[in-house]
Design a protein around this motif. Structure first.
Motif, mmCIF file in Angstrom:
data_model
loop_
_atom_site.group_PDB
_atom_site.id
_atom_site.type_symbol
_atom_site.label_atom_id
_atom_site.label_comp_id
_atom_site.label_asym_id
_atom_site.label_seq_id
_atom_site.Cartn_x
_atom_site.Cartn_y
_atom_site.Cartn_z
ATOM 1 N N UNK A 94 17.803 19.951 -24.507
ATOM 2 C CA UNK A 94 17.450 18.616 -24.033
ATOM 3 C C UNK A 94 15.945 18.375 -24.044
ATOM 4 N N UNK A 95 15.147 19.384 -23.617
ATOM 5 C CA UNK A 95 13.702 19.126 -23.536
ATOM 6 C C UNK A 95 12.822 20.368 -23.528
ATOM 7 N N UNK A 96 13.301 21.511 -23.088
ATOM 8 C CA UNK A 96 12.400 22.645 -22.925
ATOM 9 C C UNK A 96 11.956 23.264 -24.249
ATOM 10 N N UNK A 97 12.730 23.080 -25.308
ATOM 11 C CA UNK A 97 12.332 23.628 -26.607
ATOM 12 C C UNK A 97 11.151 22.871 -27.206
ATOM 13 N N UNK A 98 10.941 21.638 -26.752
ATOM 14 C CA UNK A 98 9.883 20.803 -27.319
ATOM 15 C C UNK A 98 10.344 19.946 -28.481
ATOM 16 N N UNK A 99 11.599 20.117 -28.920
ATOM 17 C CA UNK A 99 12.086 19.329 -30.053
ATOM 18 C C UNK A 99 12.123 17.838 -29.712
ATOM 19 N N UNK A 100 12.553 17.514 -28.488
ATOM 20 C CA UNK A 100 12.608 16.111 -28.089
ATOM 21 C C UNK A 100 11.208 15.505 -28.044
ATOM 22 N N UNK A 101 10.247 16.264 -27.510
ATOM 23 C CA UNK A 101 8.870 15.778 -27.465
ATOM 24 C C UNK A 101 8.332 15.564 -28.871
ATOM 25 N N UNK A 102 8.706 16.465 -29.777
ATOM 26 C CA UNK A 102 8.261 16.329 -31.164
ATOM 27 C C UNK A 102 8.852 15.073 -31.799
ATOM 28 N N UNK A 103 10.075 14.743 -31.440
ATOM 29 C CA UNK A 103 10.694 13.523 -31.956
ATOM 30 C C UNK A 103 9.916 12.293 -31.508
ATOM 31 N N UNK A 104 9.513 12.267 -30.243
ATOM 32 C CA UNK A 104 8.719 11.143 -29.734
ATOM 33 C C UNK A 104 7.381 11.070 -30.460
ATOM 34 N N UNK A 105 6.769 12.227 -30.690
ATOM 35 C CA UNK A 105 5.495 12.247 -31.411
ATOM 36 C C UNK A 105 5.663 11.708 -32.825
ATOM 37 N N UNK A 106 6.772 12.061 -33.467
ATOM 38 C CA UNK A 106 7.032 11.560 -34.819
ATOM 39 C C UNK A 106 7.223 10.049 -34.815
ATOM 40 N N UNK A 107 7.837 9.519 -33.766
ATOM 41 C CA UNK A 107 7.942 8.061 -33.646
ATOM 42 C C UNK A 107 6.560 7.419 -33.642
ATOM 43 N N UNK A 108 5.623 8.047 -32.918
ATOM 44 C CA UNK A 108 4.276 7.487 -32.808
ATOM 45 C C UNK A 108 3.520 7.578 -34.126
ATOM 46 N N UNK A 109 3.730 8.650 -34.876
ATOM 47 C CA UNK A 109 2.948 8.859 -36.094
ATOM 48 C C UNK A 109 3.595 8.255 -37.335
ATOM 49 N N UNK A 110 4.938 8.353 -37.428
ATOM 50 C CA UNK A 110 5.625 7.874 -38.632
ATOM 51 C C UNK A 110 6.286 6.519 -38.444
ATOM 52 N N UNK A 111 6.626 6.181 -37.194
ATOM 53 C CA UNK A 111 7.322 4.933 -36.921
ATOM 54 C C UNK A 111 8.669 5.200 -36.284
ATOM 55 N N UNK A 112 9.138 4.230 -35.493
ATOM 56 C CA UNK A 112 10.381 4.404 -34.739
ATOM 57 C C UNK A 112 11.566 4.687 -35.665
ATOM 58 N N UNK A 113 11.805 3.817 -36.646
ATOM 59 C CA UNK A 113 12.949 4.005 -37.532
ATOM 60 C C UNK A 113 12.689 5.100 -38.566
#
Length: 359
Positions: A229-248
């Motif tokens: 859910x969150x401790x691996x950092x994968x979810x945080x990385x997904x949010x970061x990718x939204x910021x850098x690459x775009x939501x969709x």
């Protein structure tokens, strides 16, 4: 008709607008400390206004001139309030307003108290908003590494004719314009901040807790669930990718199975009910209902927050699972031997429950 959004970058600022100016930073908590250090490193003369406590002692140890809040205000050309929103009204009435000099630039780090009329600055001062969209420690690290951070800014009152140039010079000095700033009124900033906190935030929290309970009931290891859910950092990385690459566009960073499954899951949600709820939340904020509710909560000694603290500090299966993961694998994102960061309950405006008078 929607107005065109105004963006600011470093080229829009004239740093000389603050040449020779003295700045009082009120509050030396996480955000106040970072702001004070950034402004000093940009060449401004900074005095920290703070009650006589461990925060003031730290400011003195770190080389700042320190003073009681009122004394800092009376000597300053620019006053930057970095206190929790619930603290500002009483500090403002006692320590700030009576000591402001004509022509002072009075800057707020949150639009909340201005939007809801909880403070009323005098007519002979500039009133500015400079609201960093970054946590205190990151405000400092983003300044030091040169990346900067996003802020919302505006002039709420221009008594001197120099309010905007002073605002942009201050925004540049704190390090924000390296990344950029967006013009938002105090009312817009407060509405936006509260809206996201009260709409998206609760859905995420409930979704995580519900997924954990359902997964555990189905026999999935609780330790693996909190990691996924969150401790691996994968979810945080997904949010970061939204910021850098775009939501969709960020969807493309996932595999085909994840893309298909996520889309199918979305189709099963009641989007209309969610939209109705979000509209109700927004109306409660815009009407002032939430602000009145919060004032009533404060008058009663924050009983709801007491319940929240009991939940946060309680013996919850999620917390127990996190502790077992940390015991075996260490803290995510922490190098070996580095101590864990202490946490405290955040308040609007950057303060903490551990230091109710600090920003």
């Amino acid at each position: 008709m929607t107005q065109q959004t105004v963006f600011y970058r470093e080229s829009d600022a004239r740093p000389e607008a603050l040449t020779g100016a003295s700045v009082a930073v009120l509050g030396y908590g996480n955000l106040g400390r970072s702001v004070a250090l950034n402004l000093r490193d940009s060449g401004l003369a900074v005095t920290v206004g703070n009650v006589d406590d461990e925060y003031r002692a730290r400011a003195r140890e770190e080389g700042f001139a320190v003073a009681d809040p009122g004394d800092a205000v009376s000597a300053a050309d620019v006053v930057y309030l970095l206190l929790p929103d619930e603290v500002i009204p009483r500090v403002f009435d006692v320590e700030v307003r009576p000591r402001l000099r004509e022509g002072t630039a009075l800057c707020f780090a949150s639009g909340y108290v201005l939007a809801y009329g909880l403070v009323r600055p005098p007519a002979d001062v500039d009133v500015l908003l400079l609201a960093p969209r970054m946590l205190g420690e990151e405000v400092r690290s983003a300044y030091r590494d040169g990346t900067g951070f996003l802020s919302y800014v505006c002039v709420e009152q221009d008594a001197t004719g120099r309010a905007e140039e002073r605002l942009l010079a201050l925004t540049a000095a704190v390090g924000s314009l390296r990344r950029g700033a967006i013009r938002l009124s105090a009312e817009q900033e407060a509405t936006l901040d509260l809206f996201v906190e009260q709409s998206v935030g609760p859905y995420l929290g409930v979704a995580f807790q519900t997924a954990f309970r359902v997964g555990v009931a189905a026999g999935l290891p609780p330790e693996a669930l909190v990691c996924e859910l969150y401790m691996s950092g994968e979810m945080a990385r997904t949010i970061t990718t939204m910021a850098t690459a775009g939501f969709f566009e960020s969807v493309r960073s996932h595999g085909l199975v994840a893309m298909y499954g996520g889309f199918q899951g979305t189709l099963g949600l009641d989007g209309e009910a969610m939209e109705r709820h979000f509209r109700d939340v927004l109306e409660q904020i815009r009407s002032g209902g939430f602000a009145r509710q919060l004032q009533e909560e404060e008058a009663q000694g924050y009983p709801i927050l007491a319940v929240l603290e009991s939940v946060i500090g309680g013996d919850d299966p999620i917390t127990a699972a996190e502790q077992r993961v940390r015991a075996r694998l260490g803290d995510p994102g922490r190098t070996a031997g580095e101590p864990r960061r202490p946490t405290s309950a955040p308040r609007r405006g950057g303060g903490t429950t551990a230091a109710p008078g600090e920003g």
